[in-house]
Design a protein around this motif. Sequence first.
Motif, PDB file in Angstrom:
ATOM      1  N   ARG A  67       0.833  -1.200   0.000  1.00  0.00           N
ATOM      2  CA  ARG A  67       0.000   0.000   0.000  1.00  0.00           C
ATOM      3  C   ARG A  67       0.868   1.252   0.000  1.00  0.00           C
ATOM      4  O   ARG A  67       0.413   2.315  -0.409  1.00  0.00           O
ATOM      5  N   HIS A  68       2.093   1.130   0.504  1.00  0.00           N
ATOM      6  CA  HIS A  68       2.997   2.270   0.382  1.00  0.00           C
ATOM      7  C   HIS A  68       3.400   2.385  -1.073  1.00  0.00           C
ATOM      8  O   HIS A  68       4.020   1.451  -1.605  1.00  0.00           O
ATOM      9  N   TYR A  70       5.798   3.816  -2.379  1.00  0.00           N
ATOM     10  CA  TYR A  70       7.231   3.612  -2.556  1.00  0.00           C
ATOM     11  C   TYR A  70       7.549   2.138  -2.692  1.00  0.00           C
ATOM     12  O   TYR A  70       8.317   1.726  -3.558  1.00  0.00           O
ATOM     13  N   ARG A 217       4.219   5.522  11.856  1.00  0.00           N
ATOM     14  CA  ARG A 217       4.046   4.987  10.520  1.00  0.00           C
ATOM     15  C   ARG A 217       4.098   6.133   9.525  1.00  0.00           C
ATOM     16  O   ARG A 217       3.860   7.280   9.883  1.00  0.00           O
ATOM     17  N   TRP A 218       4.358   5.816   8.305  1.00  0.00           N
ATOM     18  CA  TRP A 218       4.587   6.865   7.310  1.00  0.00           C
ATOM     19  C   TRP A 218       3.551   6.877   6.207  1.00  0.00           C
ATOM     20  O   TRP A 218       3.879   7.007   5.037  1.00  0.00           O
ATOM     21  N   HIS A 219       2.301   6.678   6.579  1.00  0.00           N
ATOM     22  CA  HIS A 219       1.232   6.760   5.592  1.00  0.00           C
ATOM     23  C   HIS A 219       0.732   8.198   5.464  1.00  0.00           C
ATOM     24  O   HIS A 219       1.040   9.051   6.279  1.00  0.00           O
ATOM     25  N   ARG A 220      -0.070   8.425   4.434  1.00  0.00           N
ATOM     26  CA  ARG A 220      -0.659   9.749   4.255  1.00  0.00           C
ATOM     27  C   ARG A 220      -1.422  10.198   5.489  1.00  0.00           C
ATOM     28  O   ARG A 220      -1.294  11.324   5.948  1.00  0.00           O
ATOM     29  N   ASN A 244       8.988  11.015   4.187  1.00  0.00           N
ATOM     30  CA  ASN A 244       8.656  10.369   2.916  1.00  0.00           C
ATOM     31  C   ASN A 244       7.546  11.150   2.219  1.00  0.00           C
ATOM     32  O   ASN A 244       6.966  12.084   2.786  1.00  0.00           O
ATOM     33  N   SER A 246       4.535  10.253   1.214  1.00  0.00           N
ATOM     34  CA  SER A 246       3.172  10.081   1.705  1.00  0.00           C
ATOM     35  C   SER A 246       2.894  11.018   2.870  1.00  0.00           C
ATOM     36  O   SER A 246       1.863  11.685   2.925  1.00  0.00           O
ATOM     37  N   ASP A 272      11.510  10.147  -1.531  1.00  0.00           N
ATOM     38  CA  ASP A 272      11.201   8.884  -2.231  1.00  0.00           C
ATOM     39  C   ASP A 272      10.955   9.066  -3.725  1.00  0.00           C
ATOM     40  O   ASP A 272      11.156   8.142  -4.503  1.00  0.00           O
TER      41      ASP A 272
ATOM     42  N   GLU B 276      -5.091   7.217  -2.333  1.00  0.00           N
ATOM     43  CA  GLU B 276      -4.673   8.546  -2.744  1.00  0.00           C
ATOM     44  C   GLU B 276      -5.834   9.538  -2.877  1.00  0.00           C
ATOM     45  O   GLU B 276      -5.664  10.737  -2.645  1.00  0.00           O
TER      46      GLU B 276
END
Lengths: 335, 335
Positions: A67-68, A70, A217-220, A244, A246, A272, B276
């Motif tokens: 889902r990332h 990257y 975590r590095w999600h949007r 990152n 997102s 990224d 997104e």
Amino acid sequence: MHDVARVAGVSIKTVSNVINDYPHIRASTRQRVLDAIDELGYIPNVAARNLRSGRTGAIGLIMPDLRHPYFAELADDVMRAAARHGLVVLIEQLTGDRQQEIEVLRGWRPRATDGVLYSVLNLTQDDVGMLDVPVPLVLLGDRIFNGPTDHVTIQNTEGARAATEHLIALGRRRLLVLGAHEREVVGSAGLRLEGYRQALRGAGIPYRDELVSYVDRWHRADGAAAMRGMLARGVEFDGVVAFNDSLALGAMRVLQDAGRRVPDDVALIGFDDVDETRYSQPTLSTVDPGRAEIAERAVEMLVERMGPGGKDLPPREVPARFKVVPRESTTVRHL
Amino acid sequence: MHDVARVAGVSIKTVSNVINDYPHIRASTRQRVLDAIDELGYIPNVAARNLRSGRTGAIGLIMPDLRHPYFAELADDVMRAAARHGLVVLIEQLTGDRQQEIEVLRGWRPRATDGVLYSVLNLTQDDVGMLDVPVPLVLLGDRIFNGPTDHVTIQNTEGARAATEHLIALGRRRLLVLGAHEREVVGSAGLRLEGYRQALRGAGIPYRDELVSYVDRWHRADGAAAMRGMLARGVEFDGVVAFNDSLALGAMRVLQDAGRRVPDDVALIGFDDVDETRYSQPTLSTVDPGRAEIAERAVEMLVERMGPGGKDLPPREVPARFKVVPRESTTVRHL
DNA sequence: GGGATGGTTTTCAACGTTGTAGACTGACGG
DNA sequence: CCGTCAGTCTACAACGTTGAAAACCATCCC
């Protein structure tokens, strides 16, 4: 295979030799075998071949989930690179749980492949022992240094430093950081934070902890939440270094909702260079960590290690070339 | 395995039985075997098991590349669903080339797995014969109907129709379409176009070909290019139905560059509900085609077919539930 | 002509597991 | 006391391929 041998009037071993491009075969024999294969629609049994030869034709790719963007793009790059070497890729997703990560490494999957690419996530220098798996292993990314394995590294510190310097060059001085991890030193987050600090130091700007947003975590969604938190606390800033893309995109969205103009009020840079950054509004400046090169080199190194004598190569560390990609989110319009 | 047997003082077959949960084993024996396994760190050899049992524990997933966020998210969903059934997923990417697609199906990969999930791309009704592969097969998506296989379908027509009706309900009347394919009828593009036409018909709005933008690939860049083309031609419109989210996001970006406000001047809706869409500026209205459900059901159906008697099940067709997800790109602000 | 040479092909065994069929064991009923 | 039976365990062969080594077969040279 027996049928093919019978039709072609040769032994099964000769069929095997033809399939495996053994050089010393009379052209006419080869042709007869190929014809027979065609006629019968024979396809080699992969399992038997694996069992006998000890190789599977597959490599494992252990990474956080697809889902990332990257990692989806990295997986794609890896699969293409692997295909060039005739290899299939088995993707194993990590949940972010340290225990699960250890189980994945200890599990049967690594042994069902000829080699493993491992995009390290939750392990630390202390876990180096975990990497003592019985198959060739190449690490992608960061975290473990001086490990017993090959390692294609993202230049986290240098990249983050360059990103930060890019903002400083715009005249920004109060630079928010998104994505730091508490007490971490050797992971992406720790290394990127170090890059940020180096850039500040270089410019004589004091480091202020209140500008650092700790985000696991590095999600949007995490970037959005972090930015909301910062705004709520009334912290002042004119630039954002997100660890990152997102995070950056999630944060950008919140900034705009809050009426801050990007880049006029707040300049924003991510990390990224995912495809998405080219189409956001405004487009997102970012650091290209050399993803394609990472995939390419990692597969190459793994293939070398899988080959004869591969076990005896000393551990190598290859830093990928990175570059800052300036886009609209750090381009102040001339009014 | 021989070592384990020796340490536990049993035959190798008993070890095998323990591993495979054969019911008639004395508890004490089982324990001795398990202890031995633990002690020796024994891990079953997958290749040998495959060879002997004829099953691989892997399913194939044939789909367009992971750079499409929709497919990355679908792959993730499929892998999670497969993991619940103890299965590994082998991803095979399609290049968009019809010939390559046929080769993939004809190739050895399907035979190296217990079953295949196939997100159809370039095949048409005429190619139904291609689907006569020797492993269980479940189709995801659209295209081929009355095929010999199970099929989890996206409700393309209904979804696109609902999306279009959503724009019409906002009072929009000149609705651009992004992503149509020339002369295609049974693919996603054709079916979605049909949904668009149905909605227009229902509202008494004439269909006008100049509002239809034919776009082969559905990446962001294609949406951007298509929109640039439309703007250059001076076509008038107040709404856009894009056949996937990437097209919509690419187009949105161009619209904004051109000074059109979304949604005030142009309302915009996509298709797929990729993550997104929740973070774009403005957030993108879209159609959730029921992706998670599709993955879940498809894996379930495949597992059924892989099981005993699975070959005798009649082909089934399961439509996934879809729903329109209104977001900011179709929410006119009250000024 | 005989032996050496090198290309071509074959024989044989083995990779590590599981399906089949049967052997062993003790309990139970007749 | 024997036959039956269910529960446990084992012997054996086989899955389809390839590595090792040997056999075959021209050709060439002395």
